[in-house]
Design a protein around this motif. Structure first.
Motif, PDB file in Angstrom:
ATOM      1  N   ARG A  17      -1.061  58.970 -83.093  1.00 43.93           N
ATOM      2  CA  ARG A  17      -1.490  60.154 -83.282  1.00 43.93           C
ATOM      3  C   ARG A  17      -2.345  60.361 -84.725  1.00 43.93           C
ATOM      4  O   ARG A  17      -3.116  60.795 -84.666  1.00 43.93           O
ATOM      5  CB  ARG A  17      -0.455  61.277 -83.063  1.00 43.93           C
ATOM      6  CG  ARG A  17      -1.052  62.785 -83.448  1.00 43.93           C
ATOM      7  CD  ARG A  17       0.262  63.925 -82.785  1.00 43.93           C
ATOM      8  NE  ARG A  17      -0.279  65.118 -83.159  1.00 43.93           N
ATOM      9  CZ  ARG A  17      -0.925  65.749 -82.257  1.00 43.93           C
ATOM     10  NH1 ARG A  17      -1.073  65.240 -80.864  1.00 43.93           N
ATOM     11  NH2 ARG A  17      -1.311  67.012 -82.396  1.00 43.93           N
ATOM     12  N   HIS A 111       4.325  67.639 -85.053  1.00 45.12           N
ATOM     13  CA  HIS A 111       4.456  66.574 -83.775  1.00 45.12           C
ATOM     14  C   HIS A 111       5.814  66.956 -83.067  1.00 45.12           C
ATOM     15  O   HIS A 111       5.786  66.666 -81.822  1.00 45.12           O
ATOM     16  CB  HIS A 111       4.662  65.069 -84.449  1.00 45.12           C
ATOM     17  CG  HIS A 111       3.308  64.491 -85.236  1.00 45.12           C
ATOM     18  ND1 HIS A 111       3.490  63.322 -85.635  1.00 45.12           N
ATOM     19  CD2 HIS A 111       2.358  65.362 -85.454  1.00 45.12           C
ATOM     20  CE1 HIS A 111       2.181  63.168 -86.381  1.00 45.12           C
ATOM     21  NE2 HIS A 111       1.802  64.395 -86.366  1.00 45.12           N
ATOM     22  N   ASN A 168      -1.092  64.150 -77.415  1.00 46.47           N
ATOM     23  CA  ASN A 168      -1.113  62.871 -77.937  1.00 46.47           C
ATOM     24  C   ASN A 168      -1.493  62.042 -76.918  1.00 46.47           C
ATOM     25  O   ASN A 168      -0.721  60.930 -76.408  1.00 46.47           O
ATOM     26  CB  ASN A 168       0.312  62.512 -78.382  1.00 46.47           C
ATOM     27  CG  ASN A 168      -0.028  61.316 -79.520  1.00 46.47           C
ATOM     28  OD1 ASN A 168      -1.113  60.973 -79.972  1.00 46.47           O
ATOM     29  ND2 ASN A 168       1.065  60.718 -80.114  1.00 46.47           N
ATOM     30  N   ASN A 280       4.488  60.848 -76.371  1.00 46.37           N
ATOM     31  CA  ASN A 280       3.424  59.954 -76.210  1.00 46.37           C
ATOM     32  C   ASN A 280       3.459  59.238 -75.113  1.00 46.37           C
ATOM     33  O   ASN A 280       2.629  58.743 -74.472  1.00 46.37           O
ATOM     34  CB  ASN A 280       3.316  59.336 -77.542  1.00 46.37           C
ATOM     35  CG  ASN A 280       3.446  59.873 -78.801  1.00 46.37           C
ATOM     36  OD1 ASN A 280       3.483  61.272 -78.607  1.00 46.37           O
ATOM     37  ND2 ASN A 280       3.494  59.396 -79.867  1.00 46.37           N
ATOM     38  N   ASP A 284       0.935  57.143 -72.422  1.00 44.17           N
ATOM     39  CA  ASP A 284       0.699  55.811 -72.421  1.00 44.17           C
ATOM     40  C   ASP A 284       1.053  55.159 -70.901  1.00 44.17           C
ATOM     41  O   ASP A 284       0.321  54.349 -70.726  1.00 44.17           O
ATOM     42  CB  ASP A 284       1.459  55.152 -73.497  1.00 44.17           C
ATOM     43  CG  ASP A 284       1.202  55.313 -74.825  1.00 44.17           C
ATOM     44  OD1 ASP A 284       0.159  55.673 -75.050  1.00 44.17           O
ATOM     45  OD2 ASP A 284       2.112  55.484 -75.855  1.00 44.17           O
ATOM     46  N   TRP A 346      -8.512  61.282 -74.043  1.00 46.27           N
ATOM     47  CA  TRP A 346      -8.632  61.439 -75.492  1.00 46.27           C
ATOM     48  C   TRP A 346      -9.888  62.107 -75.631  1.00 46.27           C
ATOM     49  O   TRP A 346     -10.082  62.750 -76.707  1.00 46.27           O
ATOM     50  CB  TRP A 346      -8.299  60.238 -76.301  1.00 46.27           C
ATOM     51  CG  TRP A 346      -8.572  60.452 -77.870  1.00 46.27           C
ATOM     52  CD1 TRP A 346      -9.517  59.749 -78.714  1.00 46.27           C
ATOM     53  CD2 TRP A 346      -7.916  61.407 -78.586  1.00 46.27           C
ATOM     54  NE1 TRP A 346      -9.468  60.622 -79.922  1.00 46.27           N
ATOM     55  CE2 TRP A 346      -8.400  61.256 -79.793  1.00 46.27           C
ATOM     56  CE3 TRP A 346      -6.842  62.261 -78.463  1.00 46.27           C
ATOM     57  CZ2 TRP A 346      -7.999  62.178 -80.991  1.00 46.27           C
ATOM     58  CZ3 TRP A 346      -6.332  63.168 -79.577  1.00 46.27           C
ATOM     59  CH2 TRP A 346      -6.976  62.867 -80.784  1.00 46.27           C
TER      60      TRP A 346
END
Length: 361
Positions: A17, A111, A168, A280, A284, A346
């Motif tokens: 991040r 975060h 993220n 995250n 992913d 993103w």
């Protein structure tokens, strides 16, 4: 060229991040300096911007935070900069003081809900200390970024401060999958990647592996309870079914993740931080096009059910978890994952970040 100093308390290597934030600042014409700390396990780092890692006397407990914040304060005090970016509450105090003393713009990127992390649940003094800092500073912040709608809602209600949401999501990059670093004997594979800490549901997954003879469970990461988990695996005689991959670099992890059949994110409801988490690893997994099993917590549940890219675990028992996993076939989620991967990109989140940096208060 304007200089931005970005500060974290980690060793810089695996915080994707923060890396994306720094890259965005570079694209906007900033000279970037990323500041963190160096650990015994830290590996060399090479970025398109400058980095600095403090060598500390203390790397654990309250003494670590005290030393790091002291060092960071004086470093920031005598460093050239136009913009300060503080990541999480454990870097906020020195950044805030310097921003006021020297009249510099400050961006706070939270975060997580730091005061609600499970590690502080039984540490009342430490928790009160961080809460007192948050209560004093947060209402005065003008540029706040958070990771999920739940976290934004929490802070906006608590401190009446508007929060920008930047999820993220990983960058869209083409990665050639590697071969798995072990013989999986044709068995399906389940992957957990991330911090190995309390409340991540790893103990539950290990218990469920006793009922999943045709699967191998891969654990990629390191953390406080790694040795406890290894002992649990040994006691259950599951050494051939559960593989500890250790802490992998981002590139290596991205090459292994697509090879898994299922990714898990089974955080327990241990306080508001986990309840509103949007980890995250969920993104992913999506970008690696593997279906996910997540906890019945609002942010993760919304992603999975809205996009139909996995299952939500309603009953946290090993029998129920094993049955749910057996009912999943990676192929049935392929189209939904490809579509979701394009929608949750993103490039969209980066535009939000650019807008924030171009309109700082």
């Amino acid at each position: 060229m304007s200089r931005a100093i970005v500060s974290v308390t980690n060793d810089l290597n695996t915080d994707q991040r923060v890396a994306k934030t720094c890259d965005t600042l570079v694209d906007l014409g900033y000279e970037v300096l990323l500041v963190g700390r160096k650990l015994k396990s830290s590996t060399p780092i090479s970025r398109s911007y400058k980095t600095k890692r403090f060598n500390l006397l203390f790397n654990k407990s309250f003494l670590f935070y005290a030393e790091y914040n002291f060092r960071l304060f004086f470093f920031l005090l005598f460093s050239k900069k136009k913009l300060l970016i503080s990541n999480d509450l454990d870097t906020l105090l020195p950044n805030y003081i310097i921003s006021k003393l020297q009249r510099k713009k400050l961006v706070y990127d939270s975060h997580e809900i730091f005061t609600e992390v499970p590690e502080l649940v039984d540490k009342s003094f430490v928790r009160r200390f961080w809460t007192s800092i948050e209560k004093r500073i947060f209402p005065k912040l003008k540029n706040v970024i958070v990771v999920s709608p739940g976290v934004a809602d929490y802070y906006e209600k608590a401190y009446n401060v508007h929060c920008h949401i930047v999820r993220n999501i990983p960058k869209e990059i083409s990665v050639k999958p590697l071969a798995l670093p072990f013989d999986h004997q044709g068995k399906k594979t389940i992957l957990y990647q991330g911090s190995i800490n309390m409340g991540r549901g790893l103990e539950l997954m290990i218990d469920a592996m006793s009922l999943l003879e045709d699967y191998i469970f891969m654990i990629a990461g390191d953390g406080d309870i790694i040795e406890t988990l290894k002992e649990q695996v040994k006691q259950k005689e599951l050494e051939n079914s559960i593989i500890f991959l250790g802490k992998l670099g981002p590139a290596q992890l991205k090459s292994i993740t697509p090879l898994a059949d299922i990714g898990i994110s089974l955080e327990e409801d241990l306080g508001l931080n986990y309840r509103y988490a949007l980890p995250n690893k969920v993104f992913d997994y999506i970008h690696a096009e593997i279906p996910v099993v997540v906890s019945d917590l609002p942010e993760m549940k919304k992603i999975v059910e809205t996009h139909q890219i996995g299952r939500v675990l309603k009953d946290r028992r090993s029998k129920e978890l094993s049955s749910l996993i057996k009912s999943m076939d990676k192929r049935q989620y392929s189209n939904a994952l490809k579509k979701t991967k394009k929608e949750l990109s993103w490039s969209v989140e980066k535009e939000k970040l650019i807008h924030i940096f171009k309109h700082l208060n």
